[in-house]
Design a protein around this motif. Sequence first.
Motif, PDB file in Angstrom:
ATOM      1  N   CYS A 161      33.781  74.809  78.380  1.00  0.00           N
ATOM      2  CA  CYS A 161      34.199  73.898  77.317  1.00  0.00           C
ATOM      3  C   CYS A 161      33.639  72.501  77.558  1.00  0.00           C
ATOM      4  CB  CYS A 161      35.727  73.831  77.244  1.00  0.00           C
ATOM      5  SG  CYS A 161      36.514  75.322  76.624  1.00  0.00           S
TER       6      CYS A 161
ATOM      7  N   ARG B 273      31.780  70.159  74.781  1.00  0.00           N
ATOM      8  CA  ARG B 273      32.822  69.480  74.035  1.00  0.00           C
ATOM      9  C   ARG B 273      33.357  68.291  74.821  1.00  0.00           C
ATOM     10  NH1 ARG B 273      35.729  73.081  70.364  1.00  0.00           N
ATOM     11  NH2 ARG B 273      34.591  75.048  70.189  1.00  0.00           N
TER      12      ARG B 273
ATOM     13  N   ALA C 175      37.973  70.191  74.896  1.00  0.00           N
ATOM     14  CA  ALA C 175      37.767  71.365  75.737  1.00  0.00           C
ATOM     15  C   ALA C 175      39.077  71.816  76.363  1.00  0.00           C
ATOM     16  CB  ALA C 175      36.744  71.055  76.828  1.00  0.00           C
TER      17      ALA C 175
END
Length: 254
Positions: free
Chosen positions: A8, A12, A17
């Motif tokens: 993540c 992100r 995330a």
Amino acid sequence: MSLVAERCAQVRPVPEAQERERLILEHMGLVKYIVGRVSVRLPESVEREDLDSAGIMGLIKAADRYEPGRGVKFATYATSVIRGEVMELLRSRDWAPRSVRRRYRELESAIGELQQQLGRQPNEDEISSRLLLTKEEYHELLSITGSMAVASLEEMVEGDQALQMDETALPGEPVVHGDDPAEIVDRQALHDVIARAVDGLPQRDRIVIGLYYQDELTLREIGEVLEVTESRVCQIHTQAIARLRASVESLLEG
């Protein structure tokens, strides 16, 4: 940091995330629950691990695509996506023997023809007579084809534009994935047709459908409520889904 969190973080912002990871971890039980309900009527040749993997992929996709601003709870949206992934796996594996698929189509066809001829839902005697079966043979047919009912509702509408129904969407609210007004109208129209078809089922069929899809009881638990065996509930469920599909097709054509 976990593997999910690391992936993540690569694509992100950290808060986003972390939220994605939280959604996935907190809803892993949803995968187990959905796969458990789907797999209970499947043959042993279908590996539970494969279904679990498909369900987890669905959960990850749901976390990636979820938009809180749409006003839909994540669990509701994730249920739809997870079930979609599991059913897609089953379709790709061609898990049901051709003979079972053929006999289930014959069952649906017989029910549909009788609905048109009689102007109502046919009873078991009428269906078994149409299929040239004794009552005992008809019940055996319902038991043999019971696994087909697992995927029947999802297969009413296929493709990316399909209405993906979760466990609470019969006859509750559909999960709408698109923003196109025409698409939303089409999905709502289909939902209304399915709701009408459910209302037209015999009382016992409606009870089984309601207890299974809305109250989320198992077939064994439904049997305890109705004071019949689990195998008999399976037969009623199979017949109810076949009646429902035939009714929906008739309403859509009409």
